[in-house]
Design an enzyme around this catalytic site. Structure first.
Site, PDB file in Angstrom:
ATOM      1  N   ARG A 186       0.802  -1.273  -0.115  1.00  0.00           N
ATOM      2  CA  ARG A 186      -0.081   0.142   0.093  1.00  0.00           C
ATOM      3  C   ARG A 186       0.808   1.322  -0.102  1.00  0.00           C
ATOM      4  O   ARG A 186       1.959   1.293   0.432  1.00  0.00           O
ATOM      5  CB  ARG A 186      -0.674   0.009   1.267  1.00  0.00           C
ATOM      6  CG  ARG A 186      -1.963  -1.082   1.378  1.00  0.00           C
ATOM      7  CD  ARG A 186      -3.005  -1.150   0.262  1.00  0.00           C
ATOM      8  NE  ARG A 186      -3.847  -2.054   0.144  1.00  0.00           N
ATOM      9  CZ  ARG A 186      -3.823  -3.075  -0.150  1.00  0.00           C
ATOM     10  NH1 ARG A 186      -2.982  -3.476  -1.131  1.00  0.00           N
ATOM     11  NH2 ARG A 186      -4.832  -4.115  -0.163  1.00  0.00           N
ATOM     12  N   GLU A 227      -5.565   6.100  -6.361  1.00  0.00           N
ATOM     13  CA  GLU A 227      -6.006   4.997  -7.241  1.00  0.00           C
ATOM     14  C   GLU A 227      -7.633   5.338  -7.463  1.00  0.00           C
ATOM     15  O   GLU A 227      -8.423   5.313  -6.640  1.00  0.00           O
ATOM     16  CB  GLU A 227      -5.794   3.635  -6.514  1.00  0.00           C
ATOM     17  CG  GLU A 227      -4.281   3.496  -6.426  1.00  0.00           C
ATOM     18  CD  GLU A 227      -3.806   2.087  -5.590  1.00  0.00           C
ATOM     19  OE1 GLU A 227      -4.796   1.500  -5.615  1.00  0.00           O
ATOM     20  OE2 GLU A 227      -2.539   2.007  -5.364  1.00  0.00           O
ATOM     21  N   HIS A 264      -1.592  -1.387  -9.900  1.00  0.00           N
ATOM     22  CA  HIS A 264      -2.210  -2.120  -8.795  1.00  0.00           C
ATOM     23  C   HIS A 264      -2.590  -3.436  -9.186  1.00  0.00           C
ATOM     24  O   HIS A 264      -3.868  -3.760  -8.978  1.00  0.00           O
ATOM     25  CB  HIS A 264      -3.214  -1.458  -7.975  1.00  0.00           C
ATOM     26  CG  HIS A 264      -3.205  -1.766  -6.632  1.00  0.00           C
ATOM     27  ND1 HIS A 264      -3.871  -1.247  -5.390  1.00  0.00           N
ATOM     28  CD2 HIS A 264      -2.919  -3.031  -6.068  1.00  0.00           C
ATOM     29  CE1 HIS A 264      -3.815  -1.865  -4.398  1.00  0.00           C
ATOM     30  NE2 HIS A 264      -3.444  -2.811  -4.523  1.00  0.00           N
TER      31      HIS A 264
END
Length: 327
Positions: free
Chosen positions: A236, A265, A285
């Site tokens: 993260r 994001e 991601h």
């Protein structure tokens, strides 16, 4: 039941074998992404079951109070994006299986791919080839270098094994449990936190983002890294303050970063410094975005819905809401 699935960007879930578990229900899948509460409230106004894909959309009080028909949120993994207390107040069950003992091999593979891409300068070499310029420089092997695993858990342990297989020396840092597990598997803890950052050629981060780990990697830590070193984050982004990372990369310590996670994001601004710096490579991601991993995860998520429909909810995060809510 009316089931809504958010943020299935590539319309993948309906193609998985486990999707058959939702047969007989009214399922609506949204392929775009929005965090706008008004938009979400309109889309989800008739929703009884909400399926979330990881942490893509936050569910807070402002949204929950506008979803009177919502009975259960089903997902997998950690849930910092869900206001569990607000869910409890509104009588909404949160079911989220934690899959203990199951490493995310997909995420570990991506971390390793990013390491190799960075050391062999693959993005630059590929761009050069496509531009008709042939080779663009000389990369570096990982063999004989030191891989640092910050937090030796399920994923960190797999990445450590990859490093060992590629001939790297492996050092570990983290909490006491991390160090104990690493020693049991034959890996050496670093002499100190300072030595960990000073001596490692690659540092790969593998920890959840909670209050205790937010900004856990400091400016002082990064300043100790070698100008030739690489920091990898497939966990993260909040583990490092974005301004701290940018300043460190501009100062050349560490020399490079490989990221699968970003401050915002989806990251859709191509002008963001992390997307324009030559010493940063990134992916959007996708650590867990892999077909086998999706099948395993959503088999659990959909089974939670089946269990709820049968009146026997499982993996309930807020059990105090049970009894207030029935299928």
């Amino acid at each position: 039941m009316n089931i809504s699935i958010l943020d299935d960007f590539h319309d993948t879930l309906r193609t998985l074998p486990c999707y058959a578990k939702l047969s007989g229900h009214n399922v609506k899948i949204w392929n775009d992404h929005t965090k706008d509460v008004d938009t979400l409230a309109e889309r989800l106004k008739d929703t009884e079951v909400l399926v979330l894909i990881r942490e893509r959309t936050p569910v807070r009080e402002a949204l929950l109070k506008r979803l009177p028909k919502l009975k259960i949120i089903s997902q997998r993994g950690s849930f910092p994006h869900i206001d569990v207390e607000a869910c409890t107040r509104h009588g909404v069950i949160v079911s989220s299986g934690q899959h203990p003992g199951q490493p995310s091999y997909a995420t570990a593979e991506l971390a390793w791919a990013l390491i190799l891409m960075s050391f062999r300068e693959l993005p630059k070499q590929m761009a050069s080839l496509h531009a008709g310029k042939w080779q663009s420089g000389v990369g570096t092997t990982v063999r004989g270098r030191t891989l640092g695993i910050y937090a030796y858990g399920r994923i960190g342990g797999v990445v450590a094994d990859f490093g060992k297989a590629f001939g790297m020396k492996v050092k570990v840092w983290g909490r006491e449990g991390s160090m104990t597990r690493a020693k049991a598997d034959g890996y050496s803890p670093a002499r100190s936190r300072e030595a960990f950052f000073e001596e490692c050629d690659v540092i790969s981060l593998h920890m959840p983002l909670i209050a205790a780990t937010r900004n856990i990697i400091t400016a002082e830590d990064l300043a100790r890294m070698k100008p030739t070193s690489l920091i990898v984050n497939t966990s993260r982004f909040g583990l490092i303050d974005p301004d701290v990372l940018l300043q460190a990369l501009r100062a050349g310590r560490p020399g490079r970063a490989a990221l699968d996670v970003f401050p915002e994001e989806p990251m859709t601004d191509p002008r963001h410094p992390l997307l324009t710096m030559e010493n940063v490579i990134g992916t959007p991601h996708i650590g867990y975005v892999e077909r086998d991993a999706y099948e395993a995860a959503f088999s659990d998520v959909f089974e939670q819905i089946v269990a709820y429909a049968a009146g026997k909810p499982v993996s309930v995060v807020n059990p105090e809401v049970l009894g207030k809510n029935a299928a």
